[in-house]
Write a protein that holds these residues in place. Structure first.
Motif, PDB file in Angstrom:
ATOM      1  N   SER A 130       0.839  -1.209   0.000  1.00 10.42           N
ATOM      2  CA  SER A 130       0.000   0.000   0.000  1.00 10.42           C
ATOM      3  C   SER A 130       0.870   1.254   0.000  1.00 10.42           C
ATOM      4  N   ILE A 131       1.921   1.244   0.803  1.00 12.05           N
ATOM      5  CA  ILE A 131       2.811   2.408   0.883  1.00 12.05           C
ATOM      6  C   ILE A 131       3.458   2.661  -0.483  1.00 12.05           C
ATOM      7  N   THR A 132       3.922   1.583  -1.111  1.00 14.09           N
ATOM      8  CA  THR A 132       4.562   1.738  -2.420  1.00 14.09           C
ATOM      9  C   THR A 132       3.564   2.238  -3.450  1.00 14.09           C
ATOM     10  N   HIS A 133       2.331   1.757  -3.345  1.00 14.70           N
ATOM     11  CA  HIS A 133       1.297   2.204  -4.280  1.00 14.70           C
ATOM     12  C   HIS A 133       1.060   3.705  -4.167  1.00 14.70           C
ATOM     13  N   ILE A 134       0.994   4.179  -2.926  1.00 14.23           N
ATOM     14  CA  ILE A 134       0.638   5.587  -2.710  1.00 14.23           C
ATOM     15  C   ILE A 134       1.823   6.517  -2.972  1.00 14.23           C
ATOM     16  N   TYR A 135       3.031   6.090  -2.616  1.00 13.06           N
ATOM     17  CA  TYR A 135       4.149   7.043  -2.596  1.00 13.06           C
ATOM     18  C   TYR A 135       5.178   6.866  -3.709  1.00 13.06           C
ATOM     19  N   THR A 136       4.925   5.970  -4.654  1.00 11.25           N
ATOM     20  CA  THR A 136       5.785   5.961  -5.843  1.00 11.25           C
ATOM     21  C   THR A 136       4.910   6.197  -7.071  1.00 11.25           C
ATOM     22  N   SER A 137       5.552   6.576  -8.167  1.00 13.30           N
ATOM     23  CA  SER A 137       4.831   6.856  -9.405  1.00 13.30           C
ATOM     24  C   SER A 137       5.817   6.670 -10.555  1.00 13.30           C
ATOM     25  N   PRO A 138       5.347   6.754 -11.797  1.00 15.40           N
ATOM     26  CA  PRO A 138       6.299   6.624 -12.903  1.00 15.40           C
ATOM     27  C   PRO A 138       7.405   7.682 -12.844  1.00 15.40           C
ATOM     28  N   LYS A 139       7.106   8.819 -12.207  1.00 15.46           N
ATOM     29  CA  LYS A 139       8.117   9.887 -12.135  1.00 15.46           C
ATOM     30  C   LYS A 139       8.901   9.868 -10.838  1.00 15.46           C
ATOM     31  N   ARG A 140       8.268   9.391  -9.777  1.00 18.09           N
ATOM     32  CA  ARG A 140       8.911   9.410  -8.461  1.00 18.09           C
ATOM     33  C   ARG A 140       9.095   7.971  -8.004  1.00 18.09           C
ATOM     34  N   GLY A 141      10.308   7.488  -8.128  1.00 17.06           N
ATOM     35  CA  GLY A 141      10.548   6.066  -7.907  1.00 17.06           C
ATOM     36  C   GLY A 141      10.845   5.703  -6.466  1.00 17.06           C
ATOM     37  N   LEU A 142      11.276   4.458  -6.329  1.00 16.54           N
ATOM     38  CA  LEU A 142      11.630   3.881  -5.034  1.00 16.54           C
ATOM     39  C   LEU A 142      13.142   3.783  -4.920  1.00 16.54           C
ATOM     40  N   VAL A 143      13.668   4.115  -3.735  1.00 14.14           N
ATOM     41  CA  VAL A 143      15.080   3.875  -3.427  1.00 14.14           C
ATOM     42  C   VAL A 143      15.127   2.781  -2.364  1.00 14.14           C
ATOM     43  N   THR A 144      15.929   1.766  -2.636  1.00  9.73           N
ATOM     44  CA  THR A 144      16.052   0.674  -1.678  1.00  9.73           C
ATOM     45  C   THR A 144      17.476   0.157  -1.714  1.00  9.73           C
ATOM     46  N   ALA A 145      17.763  -0.864  -0.917  1.00  9.28           N
ATOM     47  CA  ALA A 145      19.085  -1.482  -0.914  1.00  9.28           C
ATOM     48  C   ALA A 145      19.000  -2.840  -1.604  1.00  9.28           C
ATOM     49  N   ALA A 146      20.171  -3.360  -2.010  1.00  5.94           N
ATOM     50  CA  ALA A 146      20.215  -4.685  -2.617  1.00  5.94           C
ATOM     51  C   ALA A 146      21.426  -5.432  -2.085  1.00  5.94           C
ATOM     52  N   PRO A 147      21.238  -6.533  -1.389  1.00  4.89           N
ATOM     53  CA  PRO A 147      19.923  -7.143  -1.144  1.00  4.89           C
ATOM     54  C   PRO A 147      19.240  -6.561   0.095  1.00  4.89           C
ATOM     55  N   SER A 148      17.905  -6.514  -0.007  1.00  5.81           N
ATOM     56  CA  SER A 148      17.062  -6.149   1.124  1.00  5.81           C
ATOM     57  C   SER A 148      15.715  -6.822   0.887  1.00  5.81           C
ATOM     58  N   PHE A 149      14.768  -6.546   1.762  1.00  2.00           N
ATOM     59  CA  PHE A 149      13.439  -7.139   1.607  1.00  2.00           C
ATOM     60  C   PHE A 149      12.804  -6.612   0.313  1.00  2.00           C
ATOM     61  N   GLU A 150      12.170  -7.506  -0.472  1.00  2.00           N
ATOM     62  CA  GLU A 150      11.788  -7.140  -1.846  1.00  2.00           C
ATOM     63  C   GLU A 150      10.356  -6.678  -2.055  1.00  2.00           C
ATOM     64  N   THR A 151       9.508  -6.677  -1.054  1.00  2.00           N
ATOM     65  CA  THR A 151       8.101  -6.358  -1.345  1.00  2.00           C
ATOM     66  C   THR A 151       7.943  -5.007  -2.037  1.00  2.00           C
ATOM     67  N   CYS A 152       8.607  -3.980  -1.529  1.00  2.00           N
ATOM     68  CA  CYS A 152       8.451  -2.653  -2.131  1.00  2.00           C
ATOM     69  C   CYS A 152       8.975  -2.616  -3.569  1.00  2.00           C
ATOM     70  N   PRO A 153      10.227  -3.066  -3.824  1.00  2.00           N
ATOM     71  CA  PRO A 153      10.675  -3.047  -5.218  1.00  2.00           C
ATOM     72  C   PRO A 153       9.858  -3.951  -6.137  1.00  2.00           C
ATOM     73  N   ASP A 154       9.404  -5.082  -5.641  1.00  2.00           N
ATOM     74  CA  ASP A 154       8.566  -5.953  -6.473  1.00  2.00           C
ATOM     75  C   ASP A 154       7.317  -5.202  -6.929  1.00  2.00           C
ATOM     76  N   TYR A 155       6.674  -4.545  -5.961  1.00  2.00           N
ATOM     77  CA  TYR A 155       5.424  -3.866  -6.299  1.00  2.00           C
ATOM     78  C   TYR A 155       5.689  -2.676  -7.224  1.00  2.00           C
ATOM     79  N   ALA A 156       6.764  -1.936  -6.945  1.00  2.00           N
ATOM     80  CA  ALA A 156       7.081  -0.788  -7.807  1.00  2.00           C
ATOM     81  C   ALA A 156       7.369  -1.261  -9.229  1.00  2.00           C
ATOM     82  N   ASN A 157       8.111  -2.346  -9.354  1.00  2.00           N
ATOM     83  CA  ASN A 157       8.380  -2.896 -10.686  1.00  2.00           C
ATOM     84  C   ASN A 157       7.089  -3.276 -11.394  1.00  2.00           C
ATOM     85  N   LEU A 158       6.219  -3.893 -10.650  1.00  2.00           N
ATOM     86  CA  LEU A 158       4.939  -4.318 -11.210  1.00  2.00           C
ATOM     87  C   LEU A 158       4.153  -3.130 -11.761  1.00  2.00           C
TER      88      LEU A 158
END
Lengths: 390, 387
Positions: free
Chosen positions: A110-138
């Motif tokens: 839900s957080i990724t849905h609300i706070y990322t967009s095609p213009k405003r992406g997600l910053v994360t670490a690799a490796p880290s927990f993947e739920t947010c990047p998975d959803y953003a990629n989707l």
């Protein structure tokens, strides 16, 4: 194929994602692990998903059974309110700053849905927990996954740099799969910097927070209460031992929480999970015992690694990240043949590092014997290969 | 206050359609957190009071089948393991459903209640460019999500017999992203025959081939009309058809949150990727899997419901009130007065009945079907308050 809490999908496209999620069947040994027909010492050990080996205990189970006795299994109108109130009381959090989810997965989506967009992406670490990047990629939203620092810790400077122009920063502390923690001073400075230098949201995932023993640790819940750009997520899946009940929670500014509620479907939690979680919150002594138990098992396992001359990160969780020097896949397959499941590949560390979840002391004693055998076999194999090559 | 499957008001409160739609968009938890101070209102938890009859939310008065209840309780032993790591696991449940439906596991997606899937379908297929076609009144969740997504919602009024206006819905479907087709329809309980449904599908696929049709078959197992049939088998074969089902109704597991969807492979893949990966709890998987094992349960429960429903319909007809032809575990009766008045009068006699269903809330009330004994007692209350 196994699926961790952090489901394995590396989110390339819908097809890949779906295919990965749909192949839920763990190794056949999972069925045997759960089979009551086998004596305990012959059941495979599940050291692959960072679960709590003891479960929630009789007090919580009693309350889950009471939910059924009350007939809540067949009724709508779930007792979420009681669970929220229990968390609010235990942590001193106003109820309007709390929100529940189907595991922390639903909250992170839900957080990724609300706070990322095609213009405003997600910053994360690799490796880290993947739920947010998975959803953003989707969703087709950009993902900037930054390498860890040489100590296998989240690179806070690089993350703060990358936050400029981003929509959301995901910060897992302690980090899964590396088990490393940033202390309170470092996290405070990092959040100060992201908040002043960017306008990105920050989600601090404290899924393993109860297990932290570093005396300089500090939760970011107080900051999430007052700053509408900071969210802290927690879960009942780890120290509370309720991964199978699917319940997590988050803390945020009331404005942030109501924005998330507008989107998130609220009907995903089941009645026994809600009353079980409430009971678990109201029994902090059990969590304290679990933390102490885990601490002893962790020290035992770390001592084994160090005695073998292996590097390991300073684990602050219920799993360890160890440099076996062997490919994770080879180590994993050899362990599975000996009835033990261990962690999956975590690129770019999959050629030498292994994540091992901590079971009970007895289980780890059994596991370490197997690890020793496996390493002897695989080392022998590789040195023989080396001789041939030489 | 209690909430239905459909996360809507059950007793009193606002009769505003907009508010009800907002509520369904936000879901139950939002309501829980937003409506009034926490902890002050014990009424939220539907502990059945002695002598109280709960006919508000289309639940099963007997709860899960006994073997399923046992399996749920036994499932608590696996509470610390993810639902991929237990036996049965989510994959086993998917396989059991595929066996039952005669389809492949790649035709099934599991949801934390069918509500999760309803939301994902709307998210996947509705947008500001691709409108939603639905009925009025019908189950509101899909239109709530569509409005959140700023999509146009074409809500087509029912016909006089409480059925969906299929001609008007087909006309409105040109260029639509999604059609929501609740069959049987909630709150009217009416069902469309297989031939009507197939003709509708042909028309939409001819005139608007990209449009996805979502058949919500939540009450499928209670249908008695011999001309009805599920379109689940067809959803597996043809693109752009999705069927949702639930364990909340005939299987009595509303509080356990288990639903599923049936569609062709590509549609399932898309929804699977949007759905929560591990969305069904270990005891819920266990209960649902066990509930599917006993072939004698469903016919028995259906017969019981049919008898209690027929008794209630006959009783109301005897008092001179018309009831739409119900194929569900609830009825929609023309009581000739506001549902709110009827509801509060019934409440005073210890009987809870359904919320307002605009635009029919001035004349019609929805009454869920309880046990025969409950319906006999409730009917005496209806007689008294309607007199």
């Amino acid at each position: 194929m196994t699926v961790s809490r952090r489901n394995i999908v590396k989110g390339i496209g819908i097809g890949t994602t779906a295919a990965a999620i749909m192949s839920f069947d763990g190794p056949r040994s999972i069925a045997r692990a759960m089979s009551m027909a086998l004596p305990p010492q012959e059941r495979p050990l599940l050291l692959h998903n960072n679960e709590n080996p003891l479960g929630p205990g009789s007090f919580v189970t009693q309350h889950m059974n009471e939910a059924m006795d009350m007939g809540l299994g067949s009724l709508y109108g779930l007792p979420s309110r009681q669970t929220i109130q229990a968390i609010a009381d235990a942590y001193g959090i106003p109820t309007e700053s709390l929100m529940l989810g189907n595991g922390s997965t639903q909250l992170l989506q839900s957080i990724t849905h609300i706070y990322t967009s095609p213009k405003r992406g997600l910053v994360t670490a690799a490796p880290s927990f993947e739920t947010c990047p998975d959803y953003a990629n989707l969703m087709g939203h950009p993902v900037n996954a930054l390498p860890l620092d040489p100590n296998l810790m989240v690179d806070l400077d690089a993350t703060a740099e990358a936050a400029r122009g981003a929509g959301l920063v995901f910060f897992c502390n302690p980090n899964n799969p590396t088990a490393t923690l940033h202390d309170g001073t470092a996290v405070d400075a990092f959040l100060d910097r992201v908040l002043s230098e960017s306008d990105a949201m920050i989600i601090v995932d404290e899924a393993y927070f109860e297990y932290v023993t570093n005396p300089n640790h500090k939760t970011q819940i107080p900051r999430a209460l007052e700053n509408e750009r900071v969210i802290v997520s927690r879960t009942f899946s780890k120290a509370h031992g309720m991964a199978g009940m699917r319940i997590g929670w988050l803390v945020g500014h009331p404005d942030t929480v109501s924005k998330l509620r507008e989107w998130q479907y609220g009907g995903t939690l089941n009645a026994p999970a809600l009353l079980g979680a409430k009971a678990s919150i109201e029994d902090p002594a059990r969590i304290q015992n679990e933390v102490e138990r885990n601490k002893a098992v962790r020290a035992f396992t770390m001592n084994w690694a160090i005695s073998k001359g292996m590097e390991a990160t300073d684990s602050q969780t219920n799993f360890v990240f160890i440099k076996t020097g062997l490919p994770a896949s080879a180590f994993r397959e050899a362990c599975e043949q000996r009835n033990i499941l261990v962690g999956r590949d975590f690129p770019p560390y999959e050629n030498q590092w292994m994540r091992i979840s901590l079971g009970t002391m007895g289980e780890m004693e059994r596991a370490i014997d197997v690890f020793d055998q496996v390493m002897t076999d695989l080392d022998g194999l590789s040195s023989r290969r080396g001789e041939v090559a030489a | 206050m209690s909430l239905s499957r459909r996360a809507v008001f059950a007793g009193g409160g606002s009769s505003s359609a907009n508010f009800a739609q907002l509520v369904t968009a936000r879901g139950r938890e939002a309501l829980v957190a937003e409506l009034g101070p926490l902890g002050g209102e014990s009424g939220l938890i539907p502990r059945p009071q002695k002598g109280e009859i709960r006919l508000t939310s289309n639940e099963n008065p007997f709860g899960p089948p006994p073997q399923a209840m046992t399996a749920i309780r036994e499932g608590f032993a696996g509470a610390s393991r993810y639902p991929s790591n237990t036996q049965p696991n989510m994959s086993d449940l998917t396989t059991a459903l595929a066996d039952r439906l005669g389809c492949e596991t790649s035709n099934i997606v599991l949801g934390a209640g069918s509500g999760e899937l309803l939301k994902r379908v709307a998210q996947a297929y509705v947008s500001p460019e691709r409108h939603l076609v639905t009925a009025s009144p019908t189950y509101l969740q899909t239109s709530g999500v569509a409005r959140y997504l700023r999509a146009e919602v074409k809500a087509i009024s029912l016909t006089n017999d409480g059925k969906l206006d299929l001609d008007a819905m087909a006309d409105a479907s040109r260029g639509a992203g999604l059609v929501f087709f609740c069959n049987p329809n909630n709150p009217t309980g009416t069902v469309h025959s297989a031939s009507d449904v197939y003709e509708f599908m042909r028309t939409v696929q001819r005139t608007s081939p990209e449009t996805v049709i979502h058949f919500d078959e939540a009450y499928h197992e209670y249908v008695t009309d011999p001309n009805y049939e599920s379109v689940a088998w067809m959803a597996c074969e043809v693109p752009n058809v999705f069927v949702s089902r639930t364990f909340s109704k005939i299987f009595g597991m509303a509080g356990m949150r288990v639903g599923y969807g049936v569609a062709s492979g590509p549609t399932i893949e898309k929804l699977q990727s949007l759905a929560l990966g591990m969305n069904i709890s270990v005891p819920s998987v266990s209960g649902a899997h066990t509930a599917l094992q006993d072939p004698s349960y469903e016919p028995k429960e259906k017969r019981r419901n049919t008898e209690a429903r027929q008794y209630t319909v006959d009783f109301l007809n005897g008092l001179g009130y018309k009831v739409f032809d119900s194929n569900t575990n609830f009825i929609f009766a023309n009581i000739g007065r506001p549902a709110a008045d009827f509801r509060s009068a019934c409440r005073e006699h210890g009987v809870g009945v359904g919320r307002d269903f605009p635009p029919m809330e001035k004349t019609h009330a929805r009454i869920s079907i309880g046990t025969m004994d409950e319906m006999q007692r409730a009917c005496e209350v209806f007689k008294e308050v309607l007199a």
